[in-house]
Design a protein around this motif. Structure first.
Motif, PDB file in Angstrom:
ATOM      1  N   LEU A 196      59.610  19.113  55.704  1.00 23.36           N
ATOM      2  CA  LEU A 196      58.483  19.965  56.097  1.00 23.36           C
ATOM      3  C   LEU A 196      57.163  19.402  55.585  1.00 23.36           C
ATOM      4  O   LEU A 196      56.098  19.714  56.118  1.00 23.36           O
ATOM      5  CB  LEU A 196      58.667  21.393  55.559  1.00 23.36           C
ATOM      6  N   ASP A 197      57.241  18.573  54.529  1.00 27.28           N
ATOM      7  CA  ASP A 197      56.057  17.975  53.911  1.00 27.28           C
ATOM      8  C   ASP A 197      55.034  19.057  53.585  1.00 27.28           C
ATOM      9  O   ASP A 197      53.910  19.063  54.099  1.00 27.28           O
ATOM     10  CB  ASP A 197      55.447  16.911  54.822  1.00 27.28           C
ATOM     11  N   LEU A 198      55.442  19.967  52.722  1.00 26.46           N
ATOM     12  CA  LEU A 198      54.614  21.128  52.386  1.00 26.46           C
ATOM     13  C   LEU A 198      53.280  20.724  51.766  1.00 26.46           C
ATOM     14  O   LEU A 198      52.259  21.375  51.995  1.00 26.46           O
ATOM     15  CB  LEU A 198      55.387  22.042  51.426  1.00 26.46           C
ATOM     16  N   GLU A 199      53.280  19.652  50.992  1.00 20.29           N
ATOM     17  CA  GLU A 199      52.045  19.231  50.340  1.00 20.29           C
ATOM     18  C   GLU A 199      50.976  18.862  51.362  1.00 20.29           C
ATOM     19  O   GLU A 199      49.793  19.168  51.183  1.00 20.29           O
ATOM     20  CB  GLU A 199      52.312  18.045  49.415  1.00 20.29           C
ATOM     21  N   ALA A 200      51.377  18.208  52.462  1.00 20.58           N
ATOM     22  CA  ALA A 200      50.421  17.794  53.488  1.00 20.58           C
ATOM     23  C   ALA A 200      50.154  18.885  54.519  1.00 20.58           C
ATOM     24  O   ALA A 200      49.048  18.978  55.051  1.00 20.58           O
ATOM     25  CB  ALA A 200      50.922  16.541  54.192  1.00 20.58           C
ATOM     26  N   ASN A 201      51.161  19.707  54.784  1.00 23.28           N
ATOM     27  CA  ASN A 201      51.066  20.670  55.890  1.00 23.28           C
ATOM     28  C   ASN A 201      50.923  22.116  55.445  1.00 23.28           C
ATOM     29  O   ASN A 201      50.992  23.015  56.297  1.00 23.28           O
ATOM     30  CB  ASN A 201      52.299  20.561  56.789  1.00 23.28           C
ATOM     31  N   GLY A 202      50.758  22.350  54.161  1.00 23.72           N
ATOM     32  CA  GLY A 202      50.734  23.741  53.723  1.00 23.72           C
ATOM     33  C   GLY A 202      49.882  23.989  52.493  1.00 23.72           C
ATOM     34  O   GLY A 202      49.126  23.125  52.032  1.00 23.72           O
ATOM     35  N   ARG A 203      50.045  25.178  51.968  1.00 23.88           N
ATOM     36  CA  ARG A 203      49.319  25.631  50.782  1.00 23.88           C
ATOM     37  C   ARG A 203      50.217  26.590  50.022  1.00 23.88           C
ATOM     38  O   ARG A 203      50.801  27.514  50.606  1.00 23.88           O
ATOM     39  CB  ARG A 203      48.037  26.341  51.204  1.00 23.88           C
ATOM     40  N   VAL A 204      50.359  26.380  48.729  1.00 23.64           N
ATOM     41  CA  VAL A 204      51.114  27.310  47.881  1.00 23.64           C
ATOM     42  C   VAL A 204      50.155  27.904  46.857  1.00 23.64           C
ATOM     43  O   VAL A 204      49.318  27.195  46.296  1.00 23.64           O
ATOM     44  CB  VAL A 204      52.307  26.618  47.183  1.00 23.64           C
ATOM     45  N   ILE A 205      50.277  29.187  46.637  1.00 24.35           N
ATOM     46  CA  ILE A 205      49.409  29.897  45.691  1.00 24.35           C
ATOM     47  C   ILE A 205      50.295  30.706  44.748  1.00 24.35           C
ATOM     48  O   ILE A 205      51.101  31.525  45.198  1.00 24.35           O
ATOM     49  CB  ILE A 205      48.425  30.827  46.415  1.00 24.35           C
ATOM     50  N   LEU A 206      50.150  30.456  43.472  1.00 21.82           N
ATOM     51  CA  LEU A 206      50.920  31.165  42.445  1.00 21.82           C
ATOM     52  C   LEU A 206      49.965  32.027  41.631  1.00 21.82           C
ATOM     53  O   LEU A 206      49.014  31.514  41.029  1.00 21.82           O
ATOM     54  CB  LEU A 206      51.644  30.167  41.543  1.00 21.82           C
ATOM     55  N   SER A 207      50.199  33.334  41.633  1.00 25.06           N
ATOM     56  CA  SER A 207      49.326  34.273  40.923  1.00 25.06           C
ATOM     57  C   SER A 207      50.108  35.032  39.862  1.00 25.06           C
ATOM     58  O   SER A 207      51.295  35.328  40.046  1.00 25.06           O
ATOM     59  CB  SER A 207      48.708  35.281  41.904  1.00 25.06           C
ATOM     60  N   SER A 208      49.425  35.348  38.768  1.00 20.20           N
ATOM     61  CA  SER A 208      50.014  36.182  37.723  1.00 20.20           C
ATOM     62  C   SER A 208      49.400  37.576  37.819  1.00 20.20           C
ATOM     63  O   SER A 208      48.226  37.781  37.490  1.00 20.20           O
ATOM     64  CB  SER A 208      49.757  35.581  36.339  1.00 20.20           C
ATOM     65  N   LEU A 209      50.200  38.512  38.300  1.00 27.77           N
ATOM     66  CA  LEU A 209      49.742  39.894  38.448  1.00 27.77           C
ATOM     67  C   LEU A 209      50.046  40.644  37.153  1.00 27.77           C
ATOM     68  O   LEU A 209      51.201  40.729  36.734  1.00 27.77           O
ATOM     69  CB  LEU A 209      50.440  40.558  39.630  1.00 27.77           C
ATOM     70  N   GLU A 210      49.005  41.189  36.536  1.00 26.88           N
ATOM     71  CA  GLU A 210      49.154  41.863  35.250  1.00 26.88           C
ATOM     72  C   GLU A 210      48.356  43.169  35.248  1.00 26.88           C
ATOM     73  O   GLU A 210      47.760  43.544  36.259  1.00 26.88           O
ATOM     74  CB  GLU A 210      48.681  40.930  34.117  1.00 26.88           C
ATOM     75  N   VAL A 211      48.351  43.855  34.116  1.00 26.79           N
ATOM     76  CA  VAL A 211      47.608  45.107  33.951  1.00 26.79           C
ATOM     77  C   VAL A 211      46.364  44.825  33.117  1.00 26.79           C
ATOM     78  O   VAL A 211      46.442  44.203  32.048  1.00 26.79           O
ATOM     79  CB  VAL A 211      48.479  46.185  33.269  1.00 26.79           C
ATOM     80  N   ASN A 212      45.211  45.259  33.617  1.00 33.09           N
ATOM     81  CA  ASN A 212      43.966  45.031  32.876  1.00 33.09           C
ATOM     82  C   ASN A 212      43.768  46.072  31.775  1.00 33.09           C
ATOM     83  O   ASN A 212      44.602  46.971  31.584  1.00 33.09           O
ATOM     84  CB  ASN A 212      42.766  44.990  33.835  1.00 33.09           C
ATOM     85  N   GLY A 213      42.648  45.960  31.076  1.00 35.24           N
ATOM     86  CA  GLY A 213      42.378  46.861  29.967  1.00 35.24           C
ATOM     87  C   GLY A 213      42.170  48.301  30.375  1.00 35.24           C
ATOM     88  O   GLY A 213      42.270  49.219  29.540  1.00 35.24           O
ATOM     89  N   ASP A 214      41.908  48.548  31.651  1.00 34.97           N
ATOM     90  CA  ASP A 214      41.712  49.912  32.138  1.00 34.97           C
ATOM     91  C   ASP A 214      42.969  50.494  32.768  1.00 34.97           C
ATOM     92  O   ASP A 214      42.935  51.606  33.309  1.00 34.97           O
ATOM     93  CB  ASP A 214      40.580  49.942  33.174  1.00 34.97           C
ATOM     94  N   GLY A 215      44.046  49.750  32.710  1.00 34.86           N
ATOM     95  CA  GLY A 215      45.301  50.229  33.286  1.00 34.86           C
ATOM     96  C   GLY A 215      45.458  49.918  34.767  1.00 34.86           C
ATOM     97  O   GLY A 215      46.415  50.377  35.399  1.00 34.86           O
ATOM     98  N   GLY A 216      44.531  49.141  35.334  1.00 30.24           N
ATOM     99  CA  GLY A 216      44.619  48.766  36.744  1.00 30.24           C
ATOM    100  C   GLY A 216      45.311  47.422  36.935  1.00 30.24           C
ATOM    101  O   GLY A 216      45.592  46.701  35.975  1.00 30.24           O
ATOM    102  N   GLN A 217      45.571  47.084  38.176  1.00 33.31           N
ATOM    103  CA  GLN A 217      46.207  45.805  38.511  1.00 33.31           C
ATOM    104  C   GLN A 217      45.166  44.677  38.498  1.00 33.31           C
ATOM    105  O   GLN A 217      44.002  44.883  38.851  1.00 33.31           O
ATOM    106  CB  GLN A 217      46.869  45.895  39.882  1.00 33.31           C
ATOM    107  N   TRP A 218      45.648  43.460  38.133  1.00 30.82           N
ATOM    108  CA  TRP A 218      44.715  42.376  37.851  1.00 30.82           C
ATOM    109  C   TRP A 218      45.384  41.035  38.120  1.00 30.82           C
ATOM    110  O   TRP A 218      46.497  40.794  37.635  1.00 30.82           O
ATOM    111  CB  TRP A 218      44.275  42.503  36.395  1.00 30.82           C
ATOM    112  N   ILE A 219      44.721  40.178  38.911  1.00 31.96           N
ATOM    113  CA  ILE A 219      45.192  38.796  39.056  1.00 31.96           C
ATOM    114  C   ILE A 219      44.583  38.008  37.907  1.00 31.96           C
ATOM    115  O   ILE A 219      43.435  37.553  37.972  1.00 31.96           O
ATOM    116  CB  ILE A 219      44.774  38.196  40.422  1.00 31.96           C
TER     117      ILE A 219
END
Length: 218
Positions: free
Chosen positions: A98-121
């Motif tokens: 598939l040659d993902l490096e040339a033909n695609g995009r991968v995004i890795l995110s860390s979803l956590e809780v912020n200081g106000d109790g909300g969701q946060w990347i």
């Protein structure tokens, strides 16, 4: 003259009665349609298989990132830039032709809780030559307040719990036709996956101890 006309009439009559080439003519008419249907079926199978493979890539990326860690004596395990890079590189290797490096995009995110109790990347790392952005915002989205609802859509939306992180993977792949080439419109396959981090990871950030690894920001 009469004999010639009679002979010509008999030949035309014989031609009208002839049926030997009917099947061949019918086959010649139907061959382009059969070839198109056959190649279309092949293209459909390839497209469906690409969807399955990209979905597995997203799952593997999230899973590998959720397991990776550097053990720390007397402290929680840490996630390093090296671990992010290796998780993305593993996706490239798994993608194969598939040659993902040339033909695609991968995004890795860390979803956590912020200081106000909300969701946060909290942080986000990317790979691949394409420039697709995350569909949920860049690194830092939701850093304050409770307005950011989490990642995912509909019944697939996920939210992190306090003191825990979710590795959220997004994979974009520009489908490469095998038969019709430029005749098909551009199609981007998009798949996601989410995995809870397997242990009590140090969530203060991504670490980059010596020797330092490249930082693949988005």
């Amino acid at each position: 003259m009469k004999r010639a006309l009679l002979r010509l009439r008999h030949r035309f009559a014989a031609l009208v009665r002839a049926r030997e080439g009917v099947a061949l003519i019918e086959f010649a008419y139907s061959l382009p349609i059969m070839i198109t249907l056959g190649f279309g079926g092949l293209e459909l199978i390839n497209y469906t298989t690409a969807h399955l493979r990209v979905n597995q890539l997203a799952i593997s990326l999230a899973d590998n990132a959720s397991r990776a860690k550097q053990e720390v004596v007397g402290g929680n395990p840490r996630f390093r830039e090296l671990d992010a890079n290796e998780s993305i590189r593993a996706a490239y290797l798994q993608a194969g032709d598939l040659d993902l490096e040339a033909n695609g995009r991968v995004i890795l995110s860390s979803l956590e809780v912020n200081g106000d109790g909300g969701q946060w990347i909290h942080w986000q790392r990317c790979g691949g030559s394409k420039t697709y952005p995350s569909k949920y915002g860049p690194e830092g989205t939701g850093s304050a307040g409770t307005g950011f609802p989490g990642m995912g859509r509909g019944t697939r939306q996920v939210q992190a719990e306090e003191n825990f992180a979710i590795m959220y993977a997004e994979v974009f792949y520009d489908y490469q036709p095998v038969v019709f080439g430029d005749l098909l419109p551009e199609a981007t396959i998009y798949k996601t996956a989410a995995m809870y981090v397997r242990d009590d990871r140090d969530l203060s950030g991504i670490f980059n101890p010596d020797p330092q690894a490249p930082v693949n920001r988005c």
